[in-house]
Enzyme design. Sequence first.
Site, PDB file in Angstrom:
ATOM      1  CE1 TYR A 155      23.148 153.778  28.142  1.00  0.00           C
ATOM      2  CE2 TYR A 155      23.697 152.148  29.811  1.00  0.00           C
ATOM      3  CZ  TYR A 155      23.127 152.476  28.602  1.00  0.00           C
ATOM      4  OH  TYR A 155      22.512 151.499  27.853  1.00  0.00           O
TER       5      TYR A 155
ATOM      6  CE  LYS B 108      19.011 152.400  28.572  1.00  0.00           C
ATOM      7  NZ  LYS B 108      18.402 152.393  27.206  1.00  0.00           N
TER       8      LYS B 108
END
Length: 417
Positions: free
Chosen positions: A176, A180
């Site tokens: 993640y 991101k």
Amino acid sequence: MKPNPAGSSPEACRAAGQAPQQKTQATPMQAPRQKVLVTGGGGYLGFSLGSSLAKSGTSVILLDLRRPQWKLSPGTEFIQADVRDEEALYRAFEGVDCVFHVASYGMSGVEKLQKEQIESINVGGTKLVINVCVRRRVPRLIYTSTVNVVFGGKPIEQGDEDSVPYFPLEKHMDHYSRTKAIADQLTLMANGTPLPGGGTLRTCVLRPPGIYGPEEQRHLPRVASHIKKRLFMFRFGDRGTQMNWVHVHNLVQAHVLAAEALTVAKGYVASGQAYYINDGESVNLFEWMAPLFEKLGYSQPWIQVPTSWVYLTAAVMEYVHLALRPICSVQPLLTRSEVRSVAVTHTFQIAKARAQLGYAPDKFRFADVVEEYVRSTSRRSRGSTARTLLRLLLGLLLLLGLLALALHLVGLQPSNV
């Protein structure tokens, strides 16, 4: 959800550059109604943002694979679509003046271990959103990033946008945060892209920490569930460890202000910029969570466990989950990145957002959010109990009816005596 004061400005999403003409029912004396699109509009932040903008008079499209669980506000439209579907995005972006790219995957819990899904949505989806913004001549794009793009387990105290670099991509422990960070950079690099027929795509990114607020569905319910199962009887990390949180109301305010700051009226001040967004306060997680333990009727964690033990346990649980995933789902209590987030100080200044966007976070108490959560779960619990009792009553009546029918049929049988 109460409307955000910042969302009441008629300039909430005024187009920058040369925006395409739109159909409108406004009279010649009125300004054309602005149209914005929110990816991830079925989620908590996306829906809250869209609702706030709609209340200010903006036409809003909420785009998500998952339908919102809340009632749509007047002026909002929901489109069920995947951010990985370029043609669906192209159809949805028609006539849009501003895109808020909120959609993401893998923030917490077992989602953090779904590598392919995280990569395709966070990176692949962002690339498509940028491409379609250019194809559709959308002049403004605001990306909802995260503080995790710069945090990788090393302490950060009151970091700012200039002094804290991206954490090296190859050193990120979870998919993640890495994806991101890639999407964050892609969005900023797209700033200044010429649009077909004239105009310029202007972009900025907002980097919030964890979000809380009324009806939040990710963090608070998960922690509450662990508390009820007596899984949080321990604490770890130094008592002086600090982190930030942001109330959804304040984060919505920041998004609306960022959209305004990408307009000519604001001198495009946010063009190509990144901003940390939080409540302006630093807290210790276990102390901050104290009202939740209290309202649920449980004692606060009192057993101090070495962080290394918790980290090792999280690592084992991650591997067990991955190994058994084809057979069954073993949910990790915490992932390694979550352990690190709790145990290592990472706090950020919001001075840049205050100065350039006019961001002024309101004061909120986590205890108030907890109180509303406990009230709502109590209502659901009472409703569930009532439904259970009703089902038992109906079952009992059905059983008695069948018994009466059986006795009646037996009474009709001819006697052999």
